[in-house]
Design a protein around this motif. Structure first.
Motif, PDB file in Angstrom:
ATOM      1  N   GLY A 142       0.917  -1.303   0.030  1.00 34.61           N
ATOM      2  CA  GLY A 142       0.107   0.019  -0.098  1.00 34.61           C
ATOM      3  C   GLY A 142       0.954   1.126   0.085  1.00 34.61           C
ATOM      4  O   GLY A 142       0.582   2.340  -0.661  1.00 34.61           O
ATOM      5  N   GLN A 145       2.282   1.775  -3.373  1.00 37.38           N
ATOM      6  CA  GLN A 145       1.275   2.400  -4.387  1.00 37.38           C
ATOM      7  C   GLN A 145       0.837   3.890  -4.198  1.00 37.38           C
ATOM      8  O   GLN A 145       1.001   4.689  -4.852  1.00 37.38           O
ATOM      9  CB  GLN A 145      -0.056   1.633  -3.912  1.00 37.38           C
ATOM     10  N   THR A 166      -5.751  -0.563  -6.546  1.00 37.37           N
ATOM     11  CA  THR A 166      -6.006  -1.035  -5.051  1.00 37.37           C
ATOM     12  C   THR A 166      -5.846  -2.559  -5.239  1.00 37.37           C
ATOM     13  O   THR A 166      -6.160  -3.143  -4.091  1.00 37.37           O
ATOM     14  CB  THR A 166      -7.136  -0.463  -4.577  1.00 37.37           C
ATOM     15  N   LEU A 169      -4.392  -4.716  -1.830  1.00 36.87           N
ATOM     16  CA  LEU A 169      -4.153  -3.901  -0.846  1.00 36.87           C
ATOM     17  C   LEU A 169      -5.042  -3.987   0.328  1.00 36.87           C
ATOM     18  O   LEU A 169      -6.153  -4.296   0.023  1.00 36.87           O
ATOM     19  CB  LEU A 169      -4.229  -2.456  -1.392  1.00 36.87           C
ATOM     20  N   ILE A 173      -5.697   0.911   3.898  1.00 35.62           N
ATOM     21  CA  ILE A 173      -4.777   1.559   2.835  1.00 35.62           C
ATOM     22  C   ILE A 173      -5.699   2.005   1.451  1.00 35.62           C
ATOM     23  O   ILE A 173      -5.464   2.980   1.015  1.00 35.62           O
ATOM     24  CB  ILE A 173      -3.730   0.640   2.392  1.00 35.62           C
ATOM     25  N   ILE A 174      -6.618   1.124   1.296  1.00 38.54           N
ATOM     26  CA  ILE A 174      -7.599   1.453   0.057  1.00 38.54           C
ATOM     27  C   ILE A 174      -8.333   2.797   0.429  1.00 38.54           C
ATOM     28  O   ILE A 174      -8.658   3.543  -0.330  1.00 38.54           O
ATOM     29  CB  ILE A 174      -8.380   0.333  -0.252  1.00 38.54           C
TER      30      ILE A 174
END
Ligand code: ATP
Length: 239
Positions: A142, A145, A166, A169, A173-174
């Motif tokens: 995450g 990202q 996403t 993840l 975190i999303i």
């Protein structure tokens, strides 16, 4: 608004040898919107983003603000304002967070604006701020990202293209990435989002297109997608 579309894809074809991966895709993306491209694994979503970035050869036309991008190099396309976060993220694994962010600004010479954008990215993603000196490869998926999105922002995009932002993840975190995308879009950034698991795209997008085996099967406003029986059965509630 009556203005011409921001990003216009017209009759796009991509071949990998004899495999016809995109079979005449046409889409218009308006300035300031979030546009979602959904569809199963192998439908051609990544190929479409790769074509826009000019990472693959294509037939057809891609225009941005009326300018034909066909002959623009990947670097020129970044400088045109179209910045792509690939599914693999393509971070520099042994570089720090801070160094990765600076790589995003490598084609810019507006140093004061670069500094301001660095602070903007650290404000947007406090987890990156806390880890400025940490090597990218030691971060969680995450965090990586977030770093990939942050680095893309350092290129000063007008259009941010996100491939599967996403995937894999953790939900918490999303949520952070959700918030960041909402903030960026509210500030005027146009977002083109490709996703297999359409939950995120359906939640955010103003308009969507369904891509299956290289063909757009359906496109329209998000509420039409939500109400569509086929979309409901094939793409919602299955994950
Ligand atoms: P995913 O979510 O898995 O990335 P996708 O919708 O993005 O799926 P693409 O990755 O664009 O789909 O792939 C579209 C089609 O093109 C698939 O049939 C894929 O196997 C094929 N393909 C993609 N890249 C290549 C390549 N470099 N060489 C040959 N075939 C490829």
């Amino acid at each position: 608004s009556g203005s011409q579309p921001h990003l216009e894809i017209d009759d796009l074809h991509v071949y990998y040898g004899k495999a016809h991966a995109l079979k005449g895709v046409s889409l218009s993306i308006d300035e300031g919107e979030i546009f979602g491209v959904i569809g199963p694994n192998g439908a051609g979503k990544t190929t479409m983003l790769n074509a826009i970035a000019n990472f693959v050869d294509y037939e057809g036309t891609i225009r941005y603000g009326g300018t034909d991008l066909t002959s623009h190099s990947p670097r020129e396309i970044v400088q045109d304002g179209l910045v792509y976060c690939t599914e693999d993220r393509d971070l520099f694994p042994f570089f720090s967070v801070h160094e990765n962010l600076l790589m995003g600004a490598q084609f810019r010479d507006d140093d004061d604006a670069v500094q301001a954008d660095l602070e903007m990215v650290y404000d947007l993603f406090p987890k990156l701020d806390q880890r400025r000196e940490q090597e990218a490869e030691t971060m969680s998926g995450g965090e990586q990202q977030m770093l990939a999105i942050g680095r893309a922002l350092m290129s000063d995009p007008d259009v941010l293209m996100l491939d599967e932002p996403t995937l894999g993840l953790a939900p918490i975190i999303i949520e952070d990435i959700n918030d960041a995308i909402e903030t960026l879009n509210a500030e005027g950034l146009t977002i083109l989002l490709a996703e297999q698991n359409s939950t995120f795209a359906l939640r955010h997008a103003d308009r969507l297109a369904l891509l299956e085996t290289g063909t757009i099967e359906l496109s329209g406003p998000a509420d039409e997608f939500q109400d569509n029986d086929y979309i409901q059965e094939a793409y919602i509630g299955i994950h």
